[in-house]
Design an enzyme around this catalytic site. Structure first.
Site, PDB file in Angstrom:
ATOM      1  N   ASP A  98       0.872  -1.376   0.233  1.00 25.12           N
ATOM      2  CA  ASP A  98       0.023   0.076   0.140  1.00 25.12           C
ATOM      3  C   ASP A  98       1.094   1.309   0.098  1.00 25.12           C
ATOM      4  O   ASP A  98       2.019   1.045   0.257  1.00 25.12           O
ATOM      5  CB  ASP A  98      -0.847   0.018   1.136  1.00 25.12           C
ATOM      6  CG  ASP A  98      -2.007  -0.999   1.204  1.00 25.12           C
ATOM      7  OD1 ASP A  98      -2.159  -1.688   0.391  1.00 25.12           O
ATOM      8  OD2 ASP A  98      -3.057  -0.731   2.140  1.00 25.12           O
ATOM      9  N   HIS A 149      -6.111   3.541  -3.883  1.00 25.25           N
ATOM     10  CA  HIS A 149      -6.053   3.639  -2.490  1.00 25.25           C
ATOM     11  C   HIS A 149      -6.062   5.316  -2.306  1.00 25.25           C
ATOM     12  O   HIS A 149      -5.489   5.502  -1.020  1.00 25.25           O
ATOM     13  CB  HIS A 149      -4.602   3.092  -2.037  1.00 25.25           C
ATOM     14  CG  HIS A 149      -4.332   2.884  -0.583  1.00 25.25           C
ATOM     15  ND1 HIS A 149      -5.427   2.081   0.197  1.00 25.25           N
ATOM     16  CD2 HIS A 149      -3.410   3.048   0.200  1.00 25.25           C
ATOM     17  CE1 HIS A 149      -4.983   1.833   1.408  1.00 25.25           C
ATOM     18  NE2 HIS A 149      -3.966   2.645   1.610  1.00 25.25           N
ATOM     19  N   HIS A 153      -4.770   9.756   0.773  1.00 21.34           N
ATOM     20  CA  HIS A 153      -4.792   8.528   1.815  1.00 21.34           C
ATOM     21  C   HIS A 153      -5.554   8.953   3.032  1.00 21.34           C
ATOM     22  O   HIS A 153      -5.117   9.092   4.148  1.00 21.34           O
ATOM     23  CB  HIS A 153      -3.457   8.107   2.269  1.00 21.34           C
ATOM     24  CG  HIS A 153      -3.334   7.034   3.202  1.00 21.34           C
ATOM     25  ND1 HIS A 153      -3.559   6.729   4.460  1.00 21.34           N
ATOM     26  CD2 HIS A 153      -3.021   5.506   2.738  1.00 21.34           C
ATOM     27  CE1 HIS A 153      -3.353   5.476   4.887  1.00 21.34           C
ATOM     28  NE2 HIS A 153      -2.939   5.003   3.882  1.00 21.34           N
ATOM     29  N   HIS A 243       3.895  -2.329   2.962  1.00 18.21           N
ATOM     30  CA  HIS A 243       3.715  -1.095   2.574  1.00 18.21           C
ATOM     31  C   HIS A 243       4.991  -0.906   1.856  1.00 18.21           C
ATOM     32  O   HIS A 243       6.100  -1.193   2.193  1.00 18.21           O
ATOM     33  CB  HIS A 243       3.399   0.051   3.556  1.00 18.21           C
ATOM     34  CG  HIS A 243       2.239  -0.115   4.358  1.00 18.21           C
ATOM     35  ND1 HIS A 243       2.006  -1.009   5.267  1.00 18.21           N
ATOM     36  CD2 HIS A 243       1.068   0.797   4.180  1.00 18.21           C
ATOM     37  CE1 HIS A 243       0.589  -0.929   5.818  1.00 18.21           C
ATOM     38  NE2 HIS A 243       0.058   0.193   5.363  1.00 18.21           N
TER      39      HIS A 243
END
Length: 277
Positions: A98, A149, A153, A243
């Protein structure tokens, strides 16, 4: 679209990426063999909340396109829970990363995946895409799947419906411009889902994907801890959360070098979702 046309489009997109350098456009996703199954909501994870800019800042200048004009996404059934696991026979698992792409960490992750011939799923943030287009091009060329995503964020549960739409739609636009196709998957930042996110994602043709095992790499607990968490959590159908941006991800890079050969040696097949047509 015929197979030879798909590869022609990829070559053209990658040629554009090479010509533009860091601002280039990218190619086409490669379909795969995993299928998803519904699960329950995963706990929130990730770096501190970032503030979303005004919606007007989300609009991107269109790039010169290749191939046929985009088609409207197929609307999906609205889920009430995100997908947590992948289904299928055998010892299948999926690795997801991510918050990227990030030039300091994503290339090393791609190098390790390429060394072992493994594909993974990357949930990208729009603000990172526009600064690292060549990395999205590389993901496409190497057969990785990318998902949405959001742009900045944010914690979606603090936004109104219009703001959530802007975050999601602008990121899908950026992915299409750089990757060659609109994303078919969405992951809410911090695992914070709400009704609007499920509804809007379905309208945009994206299924909600969460995770089964949180590597906890976002807390930078040490490489050994990340490796132990993933190896102990390995099981058929598991989706691993890691990540490649959002902070110092050097531990994530090193951990992948250690747990990936372990998973392969123990008979796990690392896969990505099947592309819907």
């Amino acid at each position: 679209m015929q197979k030879d046309q798909l590869f022609t489009r990829r070559r053209l997109l990658l040629a554009g990426a090479a010509a533009l350098g860091a601002a280039g456009t990218a190619g086409l996703v490669v379909a795969s063999d995993g299928e998803e199954a519904a699960g329950t909501v995963a706990p929130a994870a990730g770096p501190p909340v970032r503030q979303a800019p005004k919606s007007s800042a989300f609009r991107l200048q269109p790039l010169t396109g290749y191939g046929p004009p985009p088609t409207a996404p197929r609307k999906l059934k609205v889920r009430k829970e995100p997908i947590l696991r992948i289904s299928g026979t055998g010892r299948r698992m999926m690795l997801t990363f991510d918050d990227g792409p990030n030039p300091a960490y994503t290339p090393h992750i791609l190098d390790t995946l390429g060394k072992y011939g493994v594909r993974a799923m990357f949930f990208l943030c729009g603000e990172c895409i526009v600064e690292n287009r060549e990395l999205v091009a590389r993901m496409a060329a190497e057969g990785h799947v990318v998902g949405n995503h959001t742009w900045t964020h944010p914690l979606l549960t603090t936004l109104n419906r219009r703001e959530i739409r802007d975050e999601m739609e602008s990121t899908s636009d950026a992915i299409e411009d750089t990757y060659g196709e609109r994303p078919q998957w969405f992951r809410a930042p911090y695992g914070a889902w709400n009704r609007a996110a499920f509804q809007l994602g379905a309208q945009m043709g994206m299924e909600p994907m969460a995770w089964t095992v949180d590597s906890t790499d976002w807390t930078t607990p040490g490489t050994r801890t990340i490796v132990d968490t993933i190896e102990s959590g390995a099981a058929p159908g598991v989706v691993v959360l890691s990540h490649d941006a959002g902070g110092d991800r050097s531990q994530s890079v090193q951990a992948l070098r250690e747990y990936l050969p372990y998973l392969l040696d123990n008979g796990y097949h690392l896969t990505v979702p099947r592309r819907r047509t």
